[in-house]
Design an enzyme around this catalytic site. Structure first.
Site, PDB file in Angstrom:
ATOM      1  N   LYS A  61     -13.754  -3.474   1.443  1.00 27.14           N
ATOM      2  CA  LYS A  61     -14.551  -2.248   1.278  1.00 27.14           C
ATOM      3  C   LYS A  61     -16.056  -2.481   1.472  1.00 27.14           C
ATOM      4  O   LYS A  61     -16.743  -1.622   2.018  1.00 27.14           O
ATOM      5  CB  LYS A  61     -14.306  -1.627  -0.098  1.00 27.14           C
TER       6      LYS A  61
ATOM      7  N   GLY B 287     -16.864  -3.608  -8.155  1.00 25.41           N
ATOM      8  CA  GLY B 287     -16.865  -2.616  -7.078  1.00 25.41           C
ATOM      9  C   GLY B 287     -16.182  -1.314  -7.472  1.00 25.41           C
ATOM     10  O   GLY B 287     -16.623  -0.230  -7.080  1.00 25.41           O
TER      11      GLY B 287
ATOM     12  N   SER C 155       0.819  -1.211   0.000  1.00 26.21           N
ATOM     13  CA  SER C 155       0.000   0.000   0.000  1.00 26.21           C
ATOM     14  C   SER C 155       0.857   1.267   0.000  1.00 26.21           C
ATOM     15  O   SER C 155       1.834   1.380   0.747  1.00 26.21           O
ATOM     16  CB  SER C 155      -0.897   0.012   1.241  1.00 26.21           C
TER      17      SER C 155
ATOM     18  N   MET D  59      -7.815   3.068 -14.302  1.00 23.52           N
ATOM     19  CA  MET D  59      -7.873   3.261 -12.855  1.00 23.52           C
ATOM     20  C   MET D  59      -6.744   2.516 -12.143  1.00 23.52           C
ATOM     21  O   MET D  59      -6.457   2.789 -10.990  1.00 23.52           O
ATOM     22  CB  MET D  59      -9.255   2.847 -12.321  1.00 23.52           C
TER      23      MET D  59
HETATM   24  P1  ATR Z   1     -13.094  -4.505  -8.452  1.00 24.83           P
HETATM   25  O1  ATR Z   1     -13.416  -4.273  -7.015  1.00 24.83           O
HETATM   26  O2  ATR Z   1     -11.654  -4.281  -8.830  1.00 24.83           O
HETATM   27  O3  ATR Z   1     -14.043  -3.808  -9.360  1.00 24.83           O
HETATM   28  P2  ATR Z   1     -14.530  -6.904  -9.047  1.00 24.83           P
HETATM   29  O4  ATR Z   1     -15.720  -6.413  -8.312  1.00 24.83           O
HETATM   30  O5  ATR Z   1     -14.116  -8.335  -8.900  1.00 24.83           O
HETATM   31  O6  ATR Z   1     -13.244  -6.094  -8.646  1.00 24.83           O
HETATM   32  O7  ATR Z   1     -14.732  -6.562 -10.608  1.00 24.83           O
HETATM   33  C1  ATR Z   1     -13.759  -6.865 -11.555  1.00 24.83           C
HETATM   34  C2  ATR Z   1     -14.196  -6.312 -12.899  1.00 24.83           C
HETATM   35  O8  ATR Z   1     -13.193  -6.587 -13.871  1.00 24.83           O
HETATM   36  C3  ATR Z   1     -15.468  -6.940 -13.431  1.00 24.83           C
HETATM   37  O9  ATR Z   1     -16.128  -5.993 -14.240  1.00 24.83           O
HETATM   38  C4  ATR Z   1     -14.911  -8.098 -14.267  1.00 24.83           C
HETATM   39  O10 ATR Z   1     -15.794  -8.560 -15.287  1.00 24.83           O
HETATM   40  P3  ATR Z   1     -16.984  -9.584 -14.942  1.00 24.83           P
HETATM   41  O11 ATR Z   1     -18.058  -8.782 -14.248  1.00 24.83           O
HETATM   42  O12 ATR Z   1     -17.429 -10.104 -16.261  1.00 24.83           O
HETATM   43  O13 ATR Z   1     -16.384 -10.633 -14.054  1.00 24.83           O
HETATM   44  C5  ATR Z   1     -13.737  -7.416 -14.900  1.00 24.83           C
HETATM   45  N1  ATR Z   1     -12.702  -8.363 -15.334  1.00 24.83           N
HETATM   46  C6  ATR Z   1     -11.920  -9.138 -14.556  1.00 24.83           C
HETATM   47  N2  ATR Z   1     -11.056  -9.844 -15.297  1.00 24.83           N
HETATM   48  C7  ATR Z   1     -11.311  -9.531 -16.595  1.00 24.83           C
HETATM   49  C8  ATR Z   1     -10.747  -9.937 -17.839  1.00 24.83           C
HETATM   50  N3  ATR Z   1      -9.748 -10.799 -17.894  1.00 24.83           N
HETATM   51  N4  ATR Z   1     -11.244  -9.372 -18.959  1.00 24.83           N
HETATM   52  C9  ATR Z   1     -12.242  -8.474 -18.903  1.00 24.83           C
HETATM   53  N5  ATR Z   1     -12.824  -8.062 -17.757  1.00 24.83           N
HETATM   54  C10 ATR Z   1     -12.365  -8.585 -16.612  1.00 24.83           C
END
Ligand code: ATR
Length: 275
Positions: free
Chosen positions: A67, A132, A16, A219
């Protein structure tokens, strides 16, 4: 005056940057703030928070994976935390109630508008992801009154659920949801809020979404250009930014909530960029 204690809680927590950021804020503002990092056990978040405040701690930042638990644990929630469904900032009010706030969206908006001079009002925005991270920033983005905000996600149903959840906030904005392959027109701003970059993966977007004037914002941040920003540069984007400024702006907003003092973020962004 003796220092007042603040901390970030997560699991893992050793990478962090929050202790460094808040220590710089304290140094620059002269506020008596001591800021540490706490790794809570995965099954012991609530106990860690209660112990911190019971022993006189003043405020916490909360990071992955706690969170949503922080949001649920709070007695009260600020409006911007309520809709986000997650909290990155906790403190106790005068009555000793635990208050949850979420400064992530404000951090993104300030980084885009103030640090990078990007106009959000009237802009056509594409945001990628529906987890999230995206839910946490949709409210503050909609407050800026973009012309349209398209949420694209691998799992389209999750994007649609977010669009429904925020429909009330989208009074002047066309808010819609789709899969990654659907958008095929240029956007003014593209924000990557997926965790795909972490895996070195790319959302399968049509390259037509990028024009020379498109601002691309990941982000995520890293020392090297992120996978997503590199893809954007390779496909004609000129202005690409990573999330370091957002990280520092959300921290500054938490510092403001706790201390009533707005730190100078530009100095801290410079310092961390040169670490
Ligand atoms: P965070 O808190 O970082 O948002 P999360 O709630 O697990 O973590 O959400 C991850 C996001 O990244 C989701 O939108 C996920 O897509 P899905 O809703 O279809 O799971 C997206 N994501 C994760 N890995 C991905 C990948 N390899 N390609 C495209 N989208 C991905």
């Amino acid at each position: 005056m003796s220092n007042e204690l603040y901390a970030v809680v997560g699991h893992p927590i050793n990478h962090s940057k929050s202790p460094r950021i808040h220590s710089l804020f304290a140094k620059h503002t002269g506020e008596p703030v001591e800021y540490t990092a706490i790794q809570a056990p995965l099954d012991g978040f609530a106990a860690t928070v209660h112990q911190f405040f019971d022993s006189g701690g003043k405020g916490l930042n909360i990071t992955v994976p706690f969170k949503e638990q922080a949001w649920a644990l709070a007695d009260l929630r600020e409006t911007r935390a309520e809709k986000a469904g997650a909290a990155n900032t906790l403190y106790q009010n005068r009555e000793g109630q635990l208050v949850a706030d979420n400064t992530d969206g404000q951090g993104l908006v300030r980084d885009l508008t103030i640090n990078h001079g990007v106009q959000l009002k009237g802009a056509r925005i594409l945001i990628l992801g529906a987890g999230g991270a995206v839910r946490g920033v949709l409210g503050p983005l909609l407050e800026q009154q973009p012309a349209c905000l398209t949420i694209a996600n691998r799992t389209v149903a999750k994007a649609e659920a977010l669009a429904t959840l925020f429909a009330d906030e989208a009074d002047v904005t066309r808010l819609n949801a789709c899969g990654f392959e659907t958008p095929d027109q240029p956007f003014d701003i593209i924000i990557n809020g997926t965790s795909a970059s972490l895996l070195g993966d790319l959302p399968p977007l049509c390259t037509n979404v990028i024009a020379a004037g498109t601002v691309v914002y990941d982000m995520m941040y890293s020392l090297q250009t992120t996978t997503f920003n590199q893809w954007a540069l390779d496909n004609g984007a000129v202005r690409v930014f990573d999330g370091l400024g957002m990280l520092i702006e959300q921290a500054a907003e938490s510092f403001l909530v706790w201390r009533g003092v707005q730190p100078d973020t530009a100095r801290v962004i410079d310092a961390l960029r040169n670490d």
